[in-house]
Design an enzyme around this catalytic site. Structure first.
Site, PDB file in Angstrom:
ATOM      1  N   ASP A 153      33.952  81.994 -15.825  1.00 15.96           N
ATOM      2  CA  ASP A 153      33.223  80.767 -16.139  1.00 15.96           C
ATOM      3  C   ASP A 153      32.048  80.998 -17.082  1.00 15.96           C
ATOM      4  O   ASP A 153      31.855  80.253 -18.045  1.00 15.96           O
ATOM      5  CB  ASP A 153      32.732  80.116 -14.834  1.00 15.96           C
ATOM      6  CG  ASP A 153      31.949  78.846 -15.069  1.00 15.96           C
ATOM      7  OD1 ASP A 153      32.541  77.756 -15.044  1.00 15.96           O
ATOM      8  OD2 ASP A 153      30.722  78.943 -15.282  1.00 15.96           O
ATOM      9  N   VAL A 181      32.739  75.010 -15.681  1.00 15.30           N
ATOM     10  CA  VAL A 181      34.003  75.096 -16.415  1.00 15.30           C
ATOM     11  C   VAL A 181      35.153  75.345 -15.444  1.00 15.30           C
ATOM     12  O   VAL A 181      36.240  74.767 -15.586  1.00 15.30           O
ATOM     13  CB  VAL A 181      33.945  76.185 -17.498  1.00 15.30           C
ATOM     14  CG1 VAL A 181      35.269  76.257 -18.256  1.00 15.30           C
ATOM     15  CG2 VAL A 181      32.809  75.911 -18.474  1.00 15.30           C
ATOM     16  N   ASP A 182      34.927  76.179 -14.445  1.00 14.23           N
ATOM     17  CA  ASP A 182      35.946  76.400 -13.417  1.00 14.23           C
ATOM     18  C   ASP A 182      36.308  75.084 -12.727  1.00 14.23           C
ATOM     19  O   ASP A 182      37.482  74.771 -12.531  1.00 14.23           O
ATOM     20  CB  ASP A 182      35.444  77.389 -12.366  1.00 14.23           C
ATOM     21  CG  ASP A 182      35.612  78.839 -12.791  1.00 14.23           C
ATOM     22  OD1 ASP A 182      36.498  79.123 -13.617  1.00 14.23           O
ATOM     23  OD2 ASP A 182      34.864  79.693 -12.287  1.00 14.23           O
ATOM     24  N   HIS A 183      35.287  74.335 -12.332  1.00 14.00           N
ATOM     25  CA  HIS A 183      35.536  73.074 -11.622  1.00 14.00           C
ATOM     26  C   HIS A 183      36.280  72.086 -12.503  1.00 14.00           C
ATOM     27  O   HIS A 183      37.250  71.451 -12.064  1.00 14.00           O
ATOM     28  CB  HIS A 183      34.210  72.476 -11.146  1.00 14.00           C
ATOM     29  CG  HIS A 183      33.694  73.108  -9.894  1.00 14.00           C
ATOM     30  ND1 HIS A 183      33.754  72.497  -8.661  1.00 14.00           N
ATOM     31  CD2 HIS A 183      33.130  74.318  -9.674  1.00 14.00           C
ATOM     32  CE1 HIS A 183      33.248  73.295  -7.733  1.00 14.00           C
ATOM     33  NE2 HIS A 183      32.856  74.410  -8.325  1.00 14.00           N
TER      34      HIS A 183
END
Length: 396
Positions: A153, A181-183
């Site tokens: 991320d 960004v991961d989410h």
């Protein structure tokens, strides 16, 4: 009178094979599980998902850490079943192929080309299951010069320009504390999978391969900031807690804390001045329009800082909200989770592990009137469901 009928959860009956680790992929499959899908997480028998070991804090039972249950792992693996298979062995590869032949969705976040070595890539599995929706989540996507590069991320917060926009104008660029960004990638993958399932159902056709890249999602997540560059040709810069071109729209200090305030529309600014007991400010030639206020923001800040410092955050929030002015107190994570509104919305829920250990967690934000989502099941222990899943799916 409306007839009552028993309904299942939105994705009840959908089978998902989850070959993801860390955050982005597991968040996607966790949401599928929360929607009612049967999600089977395939893990390496030698430790499983890395987040079981390197997460920030471990779940405690009677003061003793619970093996393989960290806060990072718990946050992205609720409602799944865990199967341990060694993909380096022919037996492990064969079992994954047999499971894939009996599922609807296959989600993986291996590096580009890795699963092809085991015959577990899309082209191989579609021969066994033409209806398979196969979602690949990678750092840079399946194509392009950086396709085979790894990344987390923080890399994509930096490389997409996101980090360059966070922080004070004269300070260092800042990474957001949450893996945004991961989410966002998990949510993009979820949307794509649901669209592919709908396409398969409506058209009666085959499944398809979905290519989701953290880099693509990070760029997309900047929305208005990327469009600003594309229109003007100039990269946007940091504005701290302010909104460029809008005033007042920022964090303000009160007598005992801080709060955020947005009153840049003309009607709202007039109401703000009335609540502050300074209606004359809205008639000040420097502040009569949003454009003027933005141009003279330092002078406006000086006036507002003095006024807000006179009372507490709670007092100002109550008065401003009564006037329908957008504002909110600056909360810590704990204060946000324990506030009255969070309690009323059921934001925090409880789930129970098989050993009786209770775990508080944040509930899914998805709410349905006709197909309500049931209580979450605790994240699995490593390999907890291997025999159960092989028996149910394969009759083994």
């Amino acid at each position: 009178m409306r007839e009552e009928r028993s309904v299942g959860m939105p994705l009840e009956g959908v089978r998902v094979l989850d070959l993801t680790r860390v955050i982005a992929g597991p968040l996607c499959t966790q949401m599928l599980a929360e929607l009612g899908a049967d999600v089977v997480k395939v893990e390496n028998p030698e430790g499983g998902d890395e987040m079981r070991v390197i997460g920030r804090n471990k779940l405690l039972r009677d003061g003793v850490p619970v093996e393989g249950q960290t806060t990072d792992f718990i946050s992205a693996n609720r409602g799944k079943r865990s199967v341990t298979l060694d993909l380096r062995t022919a037996e492990g590869q064969d079992l994954v192929r047999r499971l894939a032949a009996r599922c609807d969705v296959f989600v993986e976040n291996y590096k580009v080309g890795d699963l092809a070595r085991y015959g577990l890539d899309y082209e191989s599995l579609r021969q066994l299951n033409p209806g398979l929706v196969y979602c690949s989540i990678t750092g840079y996507g399946q194509t392009g010069p950086m396709a085979r590069q790894p990344g987390y991320d923080s890399v994509f917060q930096a490389m997409t320009g996101m980090m360059s926009l966070c922080g004070e104008p004269d300070g260092e660029p800042q990474r957001n504390a949450a893996p945004l960004v991961d989410h966002a990638t998990g949510q993009a993958a979820l949307a794509a999978i649901l669209a592919a399932l709908w396409h398969r159902r409506v058209n009666g056709g085959p499944g398809q391969h979905i290519d989701i890249a953290l880099f693509d999602v990070g760029v997309s997540a900047l929305t208005v900031r990327t469009q600003e560059y594309l229109v003007t040709g100039a990269s946007p810069s940091r504005a701290g807690n302010r909104v460029k071109g809008a005033a007042p729209a920022r964090l303000v200090e009160t007598r005992d804390g801080r709060m955020t305030l947005s009153a840049f529309r003309e009607a709202d600014f007039r109401k703000l001045c009335d609540v502050l007991g300074r209606p004359d400010l809205s008639r000040d030639p420097r502040f009569e329009t949003n454009a003027l206020r933005a141009a003279n923001e330092a002078e406006l800040d000086a006036e507002l800082n003095r006024l807000f410092a006179a009372e507490s955050t709670a007092a100002w929030v109550a008065r401003l909200q009564a006037a329908n002015i957008v504002c909110a107190p600056l909360y810590s994570v704990g204060e946000a989770l324990e506030c009255d509104h969070a309690k009323a919305r059921g934001v925090v829920c409880d789930m129970i592990r098989p050993d009786g250990q209770g775990i508080r967690h944040v509930a899914t934000p998805m709410r349905f009137s006709e197909t309500p989502i049931g209580p979450a099941k605790a994240p699995p222990d490593l390999g907890e469901h291997t025999d159960e899943v092989l028996r149910e799916w394969l009759g083994a």
